[in-house]
Scaffold this motif. Structure first.
Motif, PDB file in Angstrom:
ATOM      1  N   SER A  78       0.720  -1.236  -0.071  1.00  0.00           N
ATOM      2  CA  SER A  78       0.095  -0.186  -0.015  1.00  0.00           C
ATOM      3  C   SER A  78       0.818   1.322   0.025  1.00  0.00           C
ATOM      4  N   LEU A  79       0.089   2.408  -0.478  1.00  0.00           N
ATOM      5  CA  LEU A  79       0.935   3.602  -0.481  1.00  0.00           C
ATOM      6  C   LEU A  79       1.157   3.976   0.925  1.00  0.00           C
ATOM      7  N   GLN A  80       0.628   3.905   1.995  1.00  0.00           N
ATOM      8  CA  GLN A  80       0.785   4.070   3.362  1.00  0.00           C
ATOM      9  C   GLN A  80       2.144   3.298   3.890  1.00  0.00           C
ATOM     10  N   GLN A  81       2.100   2.103   3.602  1.00  0.00           N
ATOM     11  CA  GLN A  81       3.052   1.252   4.001  1.00  0.00           C
ATOM     12  C   GLN A  81       4.409   1.957   3.240  1.00  0.00           C
ATOM     13  N   PHE A  82       4.407   2.089   1.933  1.00  0.00           N
ATOM     14  CA  PHE A  82       5.625   2.617   1.401  1.00  0.00           C
ATOM     15  C   PHE A  82       5.956   4.100   1.831  1.00  0.00           C
ATOM     16  N   ALA A  83       5.105   4.757   2.230  1.00  0.00           N
ATOM     17  CA  ALA A  83       5.420   6.209   2.466  1.00  0.00           C
ATOM     18  C   ALA A  83       5.919   6.357   4.097  1.00  0.00           C
ATOM     19  N   VAL A  84       5.569   5.266   4.912  1.00  0.00           N
ATOM     20  CA  VAL A  84       6.004   5.087   6.252  1.00  0.00           C
ATOM     21  C   VAL A  84       7.531   4.761   6.076  1.00  0.00           C
ATOM     22  N   GLN A  85       7.907   3.706   5.289  1.00  0.00           N
ATOM     23  CA  GLN A  85       9.349   3.372   4.874  1.00  0.00           C
ATOM     24  C   GLN A  85      10.169   4.409   4.384  1.00  0.00           C
ATOM     25  N   SER A 118      10.816   5.463 -10.396  1.00  0.00           N
ATOM     26  CA  SER A 118      10.187   4.516 -11.458  1.00  0.00           C
ATOM     27  C   SER A 118      10.241   3.074 -11.146  1.00  0.00           C
ATOM     28  N   ASN A 119      11.438   2.715 -10.815  1.00  0.00           N
ATOM     29  CA  ASN A 119      11.780   1.440 -10.472  1.00  0.00           C
ATOM     30  C   ASN A 119      10.921   0.707  -9.145  1.00  0.00           C
ATOM     31  N   ILE A 120      10.971   1.741  -7.968  1.00  0.00           N
ATOM     32  CA  ILE A 120      10.093   1.308  -6.904  1.00  0.00           C
ATOM     33  C   ILE A 120       8.776   1.309  -7.410  1.00  0.00           C
ATOM     34  N   ALA A 121       8.242   2.215  -7.879  1.00  0.00           N
ATOM     35  CA  ALA A 121       6.765   2.331  -8.149  1.00  0.00           C
ATOM     36  C   ALA A 121       6.287   1.175  -9.031  1.00  0.00           C
ATOM     37  N   THR A 122       6.937   0.869 -10.047  1.00  0.00           N
ATOM     38  CA  THR A 122       6.402  -0.088 -11.009  1.00  0.00           C
ATOM     39  C   THR A 122       6.558  -1.540  -9.912  1.00  0.00           C
ATOM     40  N   ASN A 123       7.529  -1.806  -9.143  1.00  0.00           N
ATOM     41  CA  ASN A 123       7.479  -3.019  -8.472  1.00  0.00           C
ATOM     42  C   ASN A 123       6.498  -3.095  -7.254  1.00  0.00           C
ATOM     43  N   ILE A 124       6.129  -2.072  -6.944  1.00  0.00           N
ATOM     44  CA  ILE A 124       5.142  -1.905  -5.828  1.00  0.00           C
ATOM     45  C   ILE A 124       3.536  -1.544  -6.136  1.00  0.00           C
ATOM     46  N   PHE A 125       3.496  -0.654  -6.885  1.00  0.00           N
ATOM     47  CA  PHE A 125       2.318  -0.103  -7.343  1.00  0.00           C
ATOM     48  C   PHE A 125       1.814  -0.382  -8.861  1.00  0.00           C
ATOM     49  N   LYS A 154      13.002  20.756   7.035  1.00  0.00           N
ATOM     50  CA  LYS A 154      13.174  22.363   7.480  1.00  0.00           C
ATOM     51  C   LYS A 154      12.303  22.594   8.827  1.00  0.00           C
ATOM     52  N   SER A 155      11.325  21.870   9.030  1.00  0.00           N
ATOM     53  CA  SER A 155      10.465  22.156  10.195  1.00  0.00           C
ATOM     54  C   SER A 155      10.773  21.320  11.651  1.00  0.00           C
ATOM     55  N   GLY A 156      11.863  20.612  11.265  1.00  0.00           N
ATOM     56  CA  GLY A 156      12.087  19.706  12.488  1.00  0.00           C
ATOM     57  C   GLY A 156      11.744  18.402  12.460  1.00  0.00           C
ATOM     58  N   MET A 157      11.192  17.926  11.650  1.00  0.00           N
ATOM     59  CA  MET A 157      10.786  16.723  11.615  1.00  0.00           C
ATOM     60  C   MET A 157       9.743  16.290  12.809  1.00  0.00           C
ATOM     61  N   GLU A 158       8.776  17.234  13.140  1.00  0.00           N
ATOM     62  CA  GLU A 158       8.259  17.154  14.300  1.00  0.00           C
ATOM     63  C   GLU A 158       6.944  16.141  14.224  1.00  0.00           C
ATOM     64  N   GLU A 159       6.434  15.490  12.993  1.00  0.00           N
ATOM     65  CA  GLU A 159       5.611  14.725  12.881  1.00  0.00           C
ATOM     66  C   GLU A 159       6.017  13.250  13.064  1.00  0.00           C
ATOM     67  N   THR A 160       5.611  12.181  13.176  1.00  0.00           N
ATOM     68  CA  THR A 160       6.090  10.980  13.317  1.00  0.00           C
ATOM     69  C   THR A 160       6.074  10.588  11.901  1.00  0.00           C
ATOM     70  N   ASP A 161       6.746   9.577  11.584  1.00  0.00           N
ATOM     71  CA  ASP A 161       6.895   8.847  10.014  1.00  0.00           C
ATOM     72  C   ASP A 161       5.303   8.371   9.682  1.00  0.00           C
ATOM     73  N   GLU A 162       4.609   7.836  10.845  1.00  0.00           N
ATOM     74  CA  GLU A 162       3.203   7.187  10.361  1.00  0.00           C
ATOM     75  C   GLU A 162       2.393   8.479  10.040  1.00  0.00           C
ATOM     76  N   GLU A 163       2.501   9.465  10.845  1.00  0.00           N
ATOM     77  CA  GLU A 163       1.649  10.821  10.634  1.00  0.00           C
ATOM     78  C   GLU A 163       2.043  11.312   9.335  1.00  0.00           C
ATOM     79  N   MET A 164       3.134  11.493   8.953  1.00  0.00           N
ATOM     80  CA  MET A 164       3.677  12.012   7.572  1.00  0.00           C
ATOM     81  C   MET A 164       2.901  10.945   6.492  1.00  0.00           C
TER      82      MET A 164
END
Length: 175
Positions: A78-85, A118-125, A154-164
């Motif tokens: 999923s896009l969510q899993q990919f984005a967390v990573q 392109s390589n990542i997207a082709t393999n995952i999505f 730039k904003s200090g990475m305040e949000e968690t990886d999951e929130e982002m």
């Protein structure tokens, strides 16, 4: 044996440049500085690189390839899993990213995203990217990630990886 020596020389040169970037502005770092810090000759430098920027690109390529291997081995669906990573990996490499930002070299991040996404997207999505405008979709997503990563850093990475990741997913559903 020569390939092993070249790989080691490239590692020494990239490590030296990164260490120098921590204490000195990128524009002020000379080839002599890099060679001295790396413990290699100028001939070795010029056998491997034509510019300081090539060292940065080479290092970022190595970081990118590690990320691609990691993502492909996780069997993300999923896009969510990919984005967390993606956010996790970006956070892990934040010091390098900030050095690129200070040196006004963040364009190299976008170049790498464009090249490797392109390589990542082709393999995952693959099923979602078999659209007539697939190549534009890949650049759209790579550019979106680049800009969001940049603002997040730039904003200090305040949000968690999951929130982002949730933010990315929500924004992609709007698009």
């Amino acid at each position: 044996m020569r390939d092993t020596n070249n790989v080691l020389s490239r590692e020494y040169l990239s490590d030296a440049l990164l260490k120098l970037m921590e204490i000195k502005p990128y524009a002020d770092i000379t080839i002599t500085d890099i060679c001295s810090k790396a413990g290699v000759s100028r001939m070795t430098y010029y056998r491997n690189y034509n510019s300081k920027e090539e060292i940065v690109v080479d290092y970022f390529e190595m970081v990118g390839l590690k990320y691609i291997d990691q993502v492909l081995n996780l069997n993300l669906t999923s896009l969510q899993q990919f984005a967390v990573q993606a956010f996790r990996y970006y956070r892990e490499n934040n010091q390098f990213i900030m050095l690129l930002n200070e040196a006004s070299l963040t364009n190299l991040i976008l170049d790498s995203f464009n090249k490797n996404f392109s390589n990542i997207a082709t393999n995952i999505f693959e099923e979602n990217l078999n659209l007539p405008h697939r190549r534009y979709g890949v650049y759209f997503f790579a550019g979106a990630l680049y800009n969001i990563f940049t603002q997040w850093a730039k904003s200090g990475m305040e949000e968690t990886d999951e929130e982002m990741a949730s933010i990315i997913t929500a924004l992609m559903n709007i698009a």
